[in-house]
Design a protein around this motif. Structure first.
Motif, PDB file in Angstrom:
ATOM      1  N   ALA A   1      -5.848  10.701  -2.148  1.00  0.00           N
ATOM      2  CA  ALA A   1      -7.266  10.350  -2.134  1.00  0.00           C
ATOM      3  C   ALA A   1      -8.101  11.510  -1.600  1.00  0.00           C
ATOM      4  CB  ALA A   1      -7.489   9.116  -1.260  1.00  0.00           C
TER       5      ALA A   1
ATOM      6  N   LYS B   1      -4.984   0.349   1.388  1.00  0.00           N
ATOM      7  CA  LYS B   1      -3.685  -0.162   0.925  1.00  0.00           C
ATOM      8  C   LYS B   1      -3.874  -1.272  -0.091  1.00  0.00           C
ATOM      9  CE  LYS B   1       0.761  -2.006   2.463  1.00  0.00           C
ATOM     10  NZ  LYS B   1       0.795  -3.008   1.369  1.00  0.00           N
TER      11      LYS B   1
ATOM     12  N   GLY C   1      -4.828   0.220  -3.344  1.00  0.00           N
ATOM     13  CA  GLY C   1      -3.678   0.896  -3.938  1.00  0.00           C
ATOM     14  C   GLY C   1      -2.676  -0.077  -4.541  1.00  0.00           C
ATOM     15  N   ASP C   2      -2.433  -1.172  -3.830  1.00  0.00           N
ATOM     16  CA  ASP C   2      -1.509  -2.185  -4.350  1.00  0.00           C
ATOM     17  C   ASP C   2      -2.062  -2.826  -5.625  1.00  0.00           C
ATOM     18  OD1 ASP C   2       0.179  -1.720  -2.223  1.00  0.00           O
ATOM     19  OD2 ASP C   2      -0.488  -3.457  -1.057  1.00  0.00           O
TER      20      ASP C   2
ATOM     21  N   ASP D   1      -2.444   4.100  -6.593  1.00  0.00           N
ATOM     22  CA  ASP D   1      -3.046   5.044  -5.655  1.00  0.00           C
ATOM     23  C   ASP D   1      -3.912   6.049  -6.417  1.00  0.00           C
ATOM     24  OD1 ASP D   1      -1.289   6.875  -6.810  1.00  0.00           O
ATOM     25  OD2 ASP D   1       0.069   6.913  -5.112  1.00  0.00           O
TER      26      ASP D   1
ATOM     27  N   THR E   1      -2.496   6.604   4.222  1.00  0.00           N
ATOM     28  CA  THR E   1      -2.266   5.479   3.318  1.00  0.00           C
ATOM     29  C   THR E   1      -2.203   5.919   1.872  1.00  0.00           C
ATOM     30  OG1 THR E   1      -3.500   4.110   4.884  1.00  0.00           O
ATOM     31  CG2 THR E   1      -3.076   3.168   2.710  1.00  0.00           C
ATOM     32  N   ASP E   2      -3.053   6.868   1.486  1.00  0.00           N
ATOM     33  CA  ASP E   2      -3.087   7.378   0.113  1.00  0.00           C
ATOM     34  C   ASP E   2      -3.316   8.886   0.175  1.00  0.00           C
ATOM     35  OD1 ASP E   2      -3.423   7.990  -2.540  1.00  0.00           O
ATOM     36  OD2 ASP E   2      -4.920   6.452  -2.936  1.00  0.00           O
TER      37      ASP E   2
END
Length: 668
Positions: A267, A206, A209-210, A214, A263-264
């Motif tokens: 990925a 996360k 990604g932030d 992502d 979360t992603d």
């Protein structure tokens, strides 16, 4: 540098139980230096064995920023033993058995800003600047360094007593081996580490990604599911003294990989990232147990026996398939294994004549079903076909990756020649991703091996992206690889003289008529600091005799002069389960065609059911269409067309390559 497992006696026992015996150099190798004379016959057929080459096979671990940018490197991996226990919040890693099991905080400009600005962040930013995709290794081991940014020892001398070796810069940090040679056991993992599971990994994903977006929007694209977990009991024995079992690997992969995907979702994950040959068949627990017990243990290791006698690699893939079936989510995208040559002295800087010869022929272990590995393995390895067969049998659709490999001597010309051979093998065998461990310096021969595939002219020109059939009658002496480049339809032919002496070799390229001129680029021992652009090579009806200096890489670039046709495939209508299509054939050559046969392969599962204006047959994915006599002749500049109807179930993707009378055509 990765430490390979020791305990050679036990490993040799494994090879003997499995029925293999080590062999000496093949007789053919004795003639390697025979040299200033006739070499093997080389042949290329641009219409045969066509399949895409993934650019991700040209990756590295911890690539130099300048080389990465020059080559437009596709992937760069943050990996190795120190990444198994890395705490992104404090930018601290435990160096495991690589360096006295110590927590070592990284030097960053502003520790108070962490996790922003960590060395992991800097790694991602370096990759982003070069347009390179990052592979980030995340922990499955369940431990990361304590929150304090301080040096801590896994085996304190004060706490656990005298040890065989001590950090020369810290007299309290030992190597965990008592003076009598026994491993120190019963130490406290919390001396250095704290528990960290799927929530920790999800928090890191996360955070990335932030910070960077992502995986679908320019962020970290790949996540390695730890590093060589089947030897944690050696490399990270201060926190994981018992070998990882089948069940542990299933549970931790389910937890961590699913957390990454939650979360992603875009990925991609790679696992289980085993250390090498034994990783395909044995869990860490079985490797540890049988290294200790030896003998009959290798024939029936207990952890495997408790799981139906199924080899670890196959079982692991089956569990990943079962997860997707149960949850509707794929949590493993690449089956990843590391491959290091086990022959004496190859992976290293040894460079005597015998090691050079072994280094250059042992690349056959990556593919050749007739090559017996000349090490304790003592049997056929065929690494890439083995991995592809495993995924096809146990979890179809899973790609294959080798995120660590190194054939040594990248700063020597024979190491560069071996590296060029390996990259050719990766493309021909259909590997999906690879990253070299211990990347070369910018002016090393190993770097020039990459340049020959990614930037042979200094202007970004690269080897083709569609592999075609290329063969040598003696691959140990002269290897050949060929590929068509989609950007300009040029045919690129890579010829690698693995002999120390010069040879001449006849080359034939199918489908070429008349005189053709190939650009020639060459690298070798005559000048190890530059790729030379030589005079053009003339081919007559596709034939030429090549003069190849000893230890050299020669790339021929042929324009599509012999491709005197254009084929246009049009889907006229598509509905659920069915379609109609038309094919237009245009003769762009300088002679008329009296009869024609056009061929293609479907990437999807289409089946032709009936056709008009052509005789159409299909065998699997391969379709052949030929004239109906009344439309057999296509004059210069003329065209003809035909149509057909078919069915499909799950994939109706159109074909992307065609041949006309055996010659590759441009796609309209």
């Amino acid at each position: 540098m990765q430490r390979r497992p020791a305990l050679l006696v036990a490993l040799l026992a494994s090879a003997l139980v499995s029925g293999g015996l080590a062999v000496g150099p093949p007789a053919a190798a004795a003639g390697r230096a025979a040299a200033a004379g006739g070499g093997p016959t080389l042949s290329v057929d641009p219409a045969a064995a066509r399949h895409p080459i993934s650019r991700d096979i040209y990756g590295m671990n911890f690539a130099d920023a300048a080389l990465e940018k020059e080559l437009k490197l596709p992937v760069d991996r943050w990996g190795g033993n120190a990444t198994t226990r890395y705490n992104y919040l404090t930018d601290t890693s435990n160096r495991a058995s690589d360096w006295y099991f110590e927590n070592i905080p990284e030097n960053v400009a502003d520790p108070g800003a962490l996790p922003d600005g960590s060395t992991a962040d800097q790694f991602v930013e370096k990759d982003r600047a070069a347009g390179t995709s990052t592979i980030m290794t995340v922990p499955l081991i369940g431990w990361v360094p304590k929150p304090a940014r301080e040096k801590l020892c896994g085996f304190s001398i004060a706490k656990y007593g005298p040890q065989q070796s001590i950090d020369p810069w810290d007299e309290d940090c030992g190597n965990g081996i008592a003076p009598d040679g026994s491993f120190i056991t019963g130490n406290d993992p919390t001396d250095t580490s704290i528990p960290a599971g799927a929530d920790f990994v999800a928090g890191w994903v996360k955070y990335l990604g932030d910070r960077y977006g992502d995986a679908a929007h320019g962020g970290v694209k790949f996540y390695n599911l730890d590093n060589e977990p089947d030897i944690w009991h050696e490399t990270h024995r201060d926190v994981h003294p018992k070998g990882a079992t089948y069940d542990e690997m299933k549970a931790t992969t389910y937890a961590v990989a699913s957390a990454i995907k939650a979360t992603d979702p875009a990925a991609k994950t790679l696992g289980p990232a085993g250390w090498g040959w034994n990783s395909v068949t044995l869990s860490g627990a079985d490797q540890q147990t049988c290294n200790t017990q030896g003998g009959s243990c290798w024939a029936n290791p207990p952890d495997r026996a408790a799981h139906g006698g199924v080899d670890f690699g196959a079982w692991y893939l089956q569990q990943m398939a079962a997860y997707e079936k149960a949850h509707g989510t794929r949590i493993l995208d690449y089956y990843d294994n590391h491959w290091y040559p086990q022959g004496n002295g190859i992976f290293g800087e040894n460079d005597d004549e015998a090691t050079q010869a072994l280094r250059l022929r042992s690349t056959r272990g990556l593919w050749d079903p007739t090559y017996t590995d000349e090490s304790w393995i003592g049997q056929t390895v065929k690494a890439i076909p083995r991995m592809k067969a495993l995924t096809e049998a146990n979890y179809p659709g899973t790609k294959t990756a080798i995120t660590e490999y190194n054939w040594g001597a990248l700063d020597k010309v024979d190491g560069g020649i071996a590296q060029a051979d390996i990259l050719g093998i990766f493309g021909r065998e259909g590997l999906d991703l690879a990253t070299l461990w211990g990347p070369p310096a910018n002016d090393d021969p190993g770097a020039y091996a990459f340049r020959m595939y990614l930037n042979y002219d200094g202007a970004g020109s690269a080897f083709g992206d569609t592999s075609v059939r290329a063969a040598s009658t003696d691959q140990d002496q002269v290897a050949v690889y060929a590929a068509e480049r989609s950007s300009d339809r040029n045919l690129t032919v890579m010829v690698i003289n693995k002999s120390p002496g010069a040879v001449t070799a006849p080359l034939s390229v199918a489908g070429l008529v008349g005189s053709s001129r190939a650009q020639v680029y060459q690298y070798g021992q005559a000048d190890t600091k530059a790729v030379k652009h030589l005079a053009d090579q003339t081919l007559t009806d596709g034939a030429a005799t090549l003069s190849l200096p000893g230890y050299s890489i020669t790339e021929l670039v042929l324009p599509p002069a012999g491709r005197s046709c254009t084929v246009t495939y049009t889907r006229q209508s598509v509905w659920l389960g069915g379609f109609t299509a038309a094919v237009d054939i245009r003769n762009t050559g300088d002679t008329a065609l009296d009869h024609w046969t056009v061929k293609w392969n479907y990437p999807g599962d289409q089946q032709v059911t009936n056709a008009w204006n052509a005789k159409v047959t299909q065998n699997g994915k391969s379709v052949t269409a030929s004239d109906m006599d009344y439309n057999a002749r296509i004059g210069v500049g003329g065209s003809t067309s035909f149509g057909f109807q078919g069915t499909w179930t799950s994939n109706d993707s159109p074909p992307t390559a065609f041949t006309l009378n055996g010659t590759p055509c441009a796609v309209g």
